[in-house]
Design a protein around this motif. Structure first.
Motif, PDB file in Angstrom:
ATOM      1  N   PHE A   1       0.828  -1.196   0.000  1.00  0.00           N
ATOM      2  CA  PHE A   1       0.000   0.000   0.000  1.00  0.00           C
ATOM      3  C   PHE A   1       0.871   1.258   0.000  1.00  0.00           C
ATOM      4  O   PHE A   1       2.042   1.233   0.385  1.00  0.00           O
ATOM      5  CB  PHE A   1      -0.911   0.024   1.230  1.00  0.00           C
ATOM      6  N   GLU A   2       0.269   2.376  -0.412  1.00  0.00           N
ATOM      7  CA  GLU A   2       0.938   3.668  -0.297  1.00  0.00           C
ATOM      8  C   GLU A   2       1.227   3.977   1.169  1.00  0.00           C
ATOM      9  O   GLU A   2       2.292   4.470   1.522  1.00  0.00           O
ATOM     10  CB  GLU A   2       0.064   4.766  -0.911  1.00  0.00           C
TER      11      GLU A   2
ATOM     12  N   ASN B   1       4.444  -1.139  11.100  1.00  0.00           N
ATOM     13  CA  ASN B   1       4.873  -0.600   9.827  1.00  0.00           C
ATOM     14  C   ASN B   1       5.306  -1.773   8.962  1.00  0.00           C
ATOM     15  O   ASN B   1       6.102  -2.611   9.397  1.00  0.00           O
ATOM     16  CB  ASN B   1       6.025   0.398   9.993  1.00  0.00           C
ATOM     17  N   ILE B   2       4.752  -1.831   7.757  1.00  0.00           N
ATOM     18  CA  ILE B   2       5.027  -2.948   6.858  1.00  0.00           C
ATOM     19  C   ILE B   2       5.783  -2.406   5.647  1.00  0.00           C
ATOM     20  O   ILE B   2       5.211  -1.676   4.826  1.00  0.00           O
ATOM     21  CB  ILE B   2       3.728  -3.636   6.423  1.00  0.00           C
ATOM     22  N   HIS B   3       7.018  -2.743   5.540  1.00  0.00           N
ATOM     23  CA  HIS B   3       7.862  -2.227   4.461  1.00  0.00           C
ATOM     24  C   HIS B   3       7.334  -2.713   3.110  1.00  0.00           C
ATOM     25  O   HIS B   3       6.804  -3.823   2.990  1.00  0.00           O
ATOM     26  CB  HIS B   3       9.311  -2.696   4.653  1.00  0.00           C
ATOM     27  N   ALA B   4       7.476  -1.885   2.120  1.00  0.00           N
ATOM     28  CA  ALA B   4       6.952  -2.203   0.787  1.00  0.00           C
ATOM     29  C   ALA B   4       7.547  -3.479   0.213  1.00  0.00           C
ATOM     30  O   ALA B   4       6.921  -4.154  -0.617  1.00  0.00           O
ATOM     31  CB  ALA B   4       7.208  -1.036  -0.158  1.00  0.00           C
TER      32      ALA B   4
ATOM     33  N   LEU C   1      -0.124 -11.615   5.879  1.00  0.00           N
ATOM     34  CA  LEU C   1      -0.010 -10.539   4.895  1.00  0.00           C
ATOM     35  C   LEU C   1      -0.117 -11.162   3.511  1.00  0.00           C
ATOM     36  O   LEU C   1       0.630 -12.081   3.170  1.00  0.00           O
ATOM     37  CB  LEU C   1       1.333  -9.820   5.022  1.00  0.00           C
ATOM     38  N   ASN C   2      -1.062 -10.682   2.715  1.00  0.00           N
ATOM     39  CA  ASN C   2      -1.284 -11.218   1.375  1.00  0.00           C
ATOM     40  C   ASN C   2      -0.636 -10.333   0.317  1.00  0.00           C
ATOM     41  O   ASN C   2      -0.401  -9.140   0.541  1.00  0.00           O
ATOM     42  CB  ASN C   2      -2.779 -11.319   1.074  1.00  0.00           C
ATOM     43  N   ALA C   3      -0.391 -10.929  -0.838  1.00  0.00           N
ATOM     44  CA  ALA C   3      -0.019 -10.145  -2.007  1.00  0.00           C
ATOM     45  C   ALA C   3      -1.288  -9.564  -2.610  1.00  0.00           C
ATOM     46  O   ALA C   3      -2.337 -10.218  -2.631  1.00  0.00           O
ATOM     47  CB  ALA C   3       0.693 -11.028  -3.029  1.00  0.00           C
ATOM     48  N   ARG C   4      -1.221  -8.336  -3.074  1.00  0.00           N
ATOM     49  CA  ARG C   4      -2.394  -7.716  -3.674  1.00  0.00           C
ATOM     50  C   ARG C   4      -2.700  -8.367  -5.016  1.00  0.00           C
ATOM     51  O   ARG C   4      -1.803  -8.706  -5.789  1.00  0.00           O
ATOM     52  CB  ARG C   4      -2.181  -6.216  -3.817  1.00  0.00           C
ATOM     53  N   LYS C   5      -4.001  -8.545  -5.299  1.00  0.00           N
ATOM     54  CA  LYS C   5      -4.412  -9.256  -6.510  1.00  0.00           C
ATOM     55  C   LYS C   5      -4.159  -8.443  -7.771  1.00  0.00           C
ATOM     56  O   LYS C   5      -3.949  -9.006  -8.854  1.00  0.00           O
ATOM     57  CB  LYS C   5      -5.898  -9.615  -6.413  1.00  0.00           C
ATOM     58  N   LYS C   6      -4.225  -7.121  -7.664  1.00  0.00           N
ATOM     59  CA  LYS C   6      -3.991  -6.297  -8.844  1.00  0.00           C
ATOM     60  C   LYS C   6      -3.462  -4.937  -8.421  1.00  0.00           C
ATOM     61  O   LYS C   6      -3.503  -4.566  -7.241  1.00  0.00           O
ATOM     62  CB  LYS C   6      -5.271  -6.147  -9.663  1.00  0.00           C
ATOM     63  N   GLU C   7      -2.960  -4.200  -9.387  1.00  0.00           N
ATOM     64  CA  GLU C   7      -2.394  -2.894  -9.108  1.00  0.00           C
ATOM     65  C   GLU C   7      -3.473  -1.918  -8.656  1.00  0.00           C
ATOM     66  O   GLU C   7      -4.646  -2.053  -9.017  1.00  0.00           O
ATOM     67  CB  GLU C   7      -1.699  -2.345 -10.356  1.00  0.00           C
ATOM     68  N   ALA C   8      -3.068  -0.927  -7.894  1.00  0.00           N
ATOM     69  CA  ALA C   8      -4.027   0.004  -7.315  1.00  0.00           C
ATOM     70  C   ALA C   8      -4.850   0.725  -8.378  1.00  0.00           C
ATOM     71  O   ALA C   8      -6.066   0.893  -8.229  1.00  0.00           O
ATOM     72  CB  ALA C   8      -3.299   1.017  -6.436  1.00  0.00           C
TER      73      ALA C   8
ATOM     74  N   GLU D   1      -5.069   5.327  -2.142  1.00  0.00           N
ATOM     75  CA  GLU D   1      -4.708   3.945  -2.467  1.00  0.00           C
ATOM     76  C   GLU D   1      -5.281   3.507  -3.812  1.00  0.00           C
ATOM     77  O   GLU D   1      -4.691   2.676  -4.496  1.00  0.00           O
ATOM     78  CB  GLU D   1      -5.206   2.995  -1.366  1.00  0.00           C
ATOM     79  N   TYR D   2      -6.438   4.060  -4.181  1.00  0.00           N
ATOM     80  CA  TYR D   2      -7.137   3.636  -5.400  1.00  0.00           C
ATOM     81  C   TYR D   2      -7.545   4.874  -6.199  1.00  0.00           C
ATOM     82  O   TYR D   2      -8.693   5.331  -6.119  1.00  0.00           O
ATOM     83  CB  TYR D   2      -8.373   2.810  -5.044  1.00  0.00           C
ATOM     84  N   PRO D   3      -6.636   5.446  -6.973  1.00  0.00           N
ATOM     85  CA  PRO D   3      -6.901   6.736  -7.616  1.00  0.00           C
ATOM     86  C   PRO D   3      -8.041   6.717  -8.633  1.00  0.00           C
ATOM     87  O   PRO D   3      -8.591   7.780  -8.946  1.00  0.00           O
ATOM     88  CB  PRO D   3      -5.570   7.083  -8.283  1.00  0.00           C
TER      89      PRO D   3
END
Length: 626
Positions: free
Chosen positions: A38-39, A83-86, A111-118, A359-361
């Motif tokens: 996340f941002e 705090n979760i490093h990128a 902690l999961n991997a995100r399914k798709k880009e923001a 996070e989701y523009p």
């Protein structure tokens, strides 16, 4: 006697160990899981367990750092700021809690991997058409979950408006083909989270667990399946959320984390009278508003059964923001509808929407501002030039003023324009909005009388209203059952009746709107009309993003044009009972002279030349796309 004393000591030690063991039983950790990338790399965990505040937590995992620990006022809460490093790798890690007796417990957190880009999270926009559903009243796809043991509300009776009727997530899944074929692109169910209330739990707005799907609607897996199948059908899912309040039976109401977790908490705990909201929503903008009026709006409870959440508490604020993001990621949402938007703390609402949009523009959020004043609706939209400098970060608001104008335009019958100026001048107010095309328009919804009832059961007027909703430069929303003229004329405004059952959603229904069986000619006509307009709208750039030009109503006729390139769509609203001729020379600036246009409904063609004879009251929709 000495033996008894020693036995008491041993029993006491056993009891102490059991107590410590009980404290080690963590009841909840929320959010239930999180994601990497996340941002905002910060994550706040709410940990609830018996005397958990006496434990010392620690984390030892690459890329995850425990920055601070905050005890609640209640000894049964800890808030862990991580705090979760990128670059942290997805996977599980242990949170270790060391008890006072030096015993430890481990809680595995994922902690999961995100399914798709923001930026791949695309929200709804003016190219969409949203179908609003009250799930309990739409379709019963799983009779096994109609009543669930252990929940407080065991009412199940379709003959009672305020009882549960059994509609569920499976019912929506089973009828996605109908929704898609009708031409809708987006589905908005009212809240599906647990409402473990003693009565009227069907509507979903008194949430008692923000991370749990109500088992009478289904499971989290079923909700995920709904989201996935909506996506597979090329549609989007909007989630109805509530930041202002919860249900009085929410699990934390029996053990509140802080002394200011909810507004008027002391009065609630002492069983004193609770101050209700004054519902004076103008206090948010009113430069003359008293502190009392502002406080009563923002801190007053919506109703007795819905405690008002205190978003000024930073832990509550973070909890609400993270909950919204958790559901966006879990369901891959296409939007959020936020209930009672002007009631919470307005600075928090700016932070909430801002955190999501960061996070989701490309995401969309619509806020409910139930006001007939366009100044108030426009205030909440991002980009508004507000005198107080307020920036909402909110892309869309709900267009109650235009809904009211549409009804007034069709019901009133002034001599010259037969009331249609109400719609014309309502649309003229668009100069006030930052982006009018992002505002959500509707003919009716789950909180007001059905449009067919508002228009005195006149199905021709209902078609005119629906056409207006779908042709205006807006994001349109249609309420389930409006396409088959569902009505609350028996008790206008009664919420239980407004949210009546969709015909055919239950086994052995004699009328089935999904198949058309048993529908009246008028119901079939409106359903077919809406289906044709919606499916045309799907591919119409003129309606999605085109220029809008309208002409002041004359002689009971209002004409509006939507244009993009070589596509022009014309809407003609005619309130005359007798045949009338429309002089097309008035519209010469539109450049349609001698062009062939097709009627979107009948598919007949006409030449735009000379006077247009209109024989019947109603709406005509024409297009240059042949």
């Amino acid at each position: 006697m000495e033996y008894d004393f020693k036995r008491l000591i041993i029993l006491g030690q056993i009891f102490l160990l059991m107590s410590l063991g009980a404290s080690a039983q963590i009841e909840r950790v929320e959010p239930l899981n999180w994601w990497v990338g996340f941002e905002n790399n910060d994550l706040q965990l709410l940990v609830k367990g018996n005397n958990i505040s006496n434990a010392i937590p620690s984390v030892s995992h690459d890329g995850v750092h425990l920055m601070s620990i905050q005890k609640g006022t209640s000894p049964n809460y800890l808030f862990l700021n991580l705090n979760i490093h990128a670059e942290t790798k997805p996977g599980a890690f242990d949170i270790v809690f060391e008890q006072e007796n030096k015993e430890t417990i481990r809680y595995s957190y994922t902690l999961n991997a995100r399914k798709k880009e923001a930026d791949a999270y695309e929200g709804f926009n003016s190219s969409d058409a949203i179908y609003l559903i009250t799930p309990d009243r739409f379709a019963n796809g799983n009779v096994i979950n109609d009543q669930v043991t252990g929940l407080k509300d065991q009412t199940l009776n379709r003959a009672q408006d305020y009882y549960r009727h059994g509609g569920d997530i499976r019912g929506m899944i089973n009828h996605l083909d109908y929704i898609k074929d009708m031409g809708f692109t987006t589905i908005w169910p009212t809240p599906l989270l647990t409402n473990d209330m003693s009565e009227s739990s069907y509507h979903g707005y008194a949430i008692t667990d923000f991370y749990q799907v109500d088992p009478r609607f289904g499971t989290l897996d079923a909700y995920k399946e709904l989201a996935q199948k909506i996506k597979e059908n090329g549609m989007k899912l909007v989630m109805d959320q509530v930041a202002n309040h919860c249900g009085i039976e929410h699990w934390w109401m029996k053990d509140l984390p802080f002394n200011d977790w909810i507004n008027q908490q002391e009065s609630f705990l002492n069983k004193n009278e609770i101050l209700k909201s004054n519902h004076r929503r103008t206090a948010n903008q009113d430069m003359y508003a008293s502190k009392l009026d502002k406080q009563q709006l923002n801190d007053g409870w919506f109703v007795d059964s819905m405690p008002d959440l205190n978003q000024k508490n930073p832990f509550m604020a973070t909890y609400i923001i993270q909950n919204s993001i958790w559901w966006i990621e879990t369901l891959e949402l296409g939007g959020i509808r936020q209930d009672t938007y002007p009631y919470p703390d307005k600075e928090f609402m700016s932070d909430w929407a801002g955190a999501i949009m960061k996070e989701y523009p490309n995401f969309s959020i619509v806020g409910e501002e139930w006001s007939m004043n366009p100044l108030l609706v426009g205030y909440w939209q991002t980009g508004a030039k507000n005198k107080d400098g307020y920036e909402s970060n909110l892309r869309s608001t709900m267009d109650f003023p235009m809904q009211n104008n549409i009804v007034a335009a069709l019901n009133e019958n002034e001599e010259w324009d037969k009331g249609l100026v109400k719609l014309y001048e309502g649309l003229a107010n668009d100069f006030h909005y930052a982006t009018p095309e992002d505002i959500m328009i509707f003919a009716d919804n789950h909180d007001m009388s059905r449009i067919h009832t508002q228009l005195n059961e006149d199905y021709v007027k209902t078609k005119m209203a629906l056409a207006s909703v779908l042709l205006l430069p807006r994001v349109p929303q249609i309420y389930y059952g409006t396409e088959v003229l569902l009505s609350d004329a028996e008790k206008p405004g009664d919420h239980g009746l407004i949210r009546t059952d969709f015909p055919g959603g239950w086994l052995n229904d004699t009328v089935n709107a999904f198949t058309g069986e048993g529908l009246t000619d008028e119901q079939k006509d409106v359903q077919n009309f809406l289906k044709k307009v919606l499916n045309y709208r799907k591919g119409s750039k003129a309606i999605h993003n085109g220029k809008t030009i309208h002409f002041a109503p004359e002689n009971g006729i209002y004409v509006l044009f939507r244009m993009d390139g070589d596509e022009t769509v014309v809407m003609i609203l005619n309130k005359n009972e007798n045949p009338i001729e429309l002089d097309l020379k008035r519209f010469i600036e539109m450049g349609l002279d001698d062009k062939t246009l097709k009627n979107i409904i009948s598919e007949d063609s006409i030449t735009w030349k000379g006077p247009l004879k209109i024989n019947d009251r109603g709406v005509i929709l024409l297009t240059t796309k042949l």
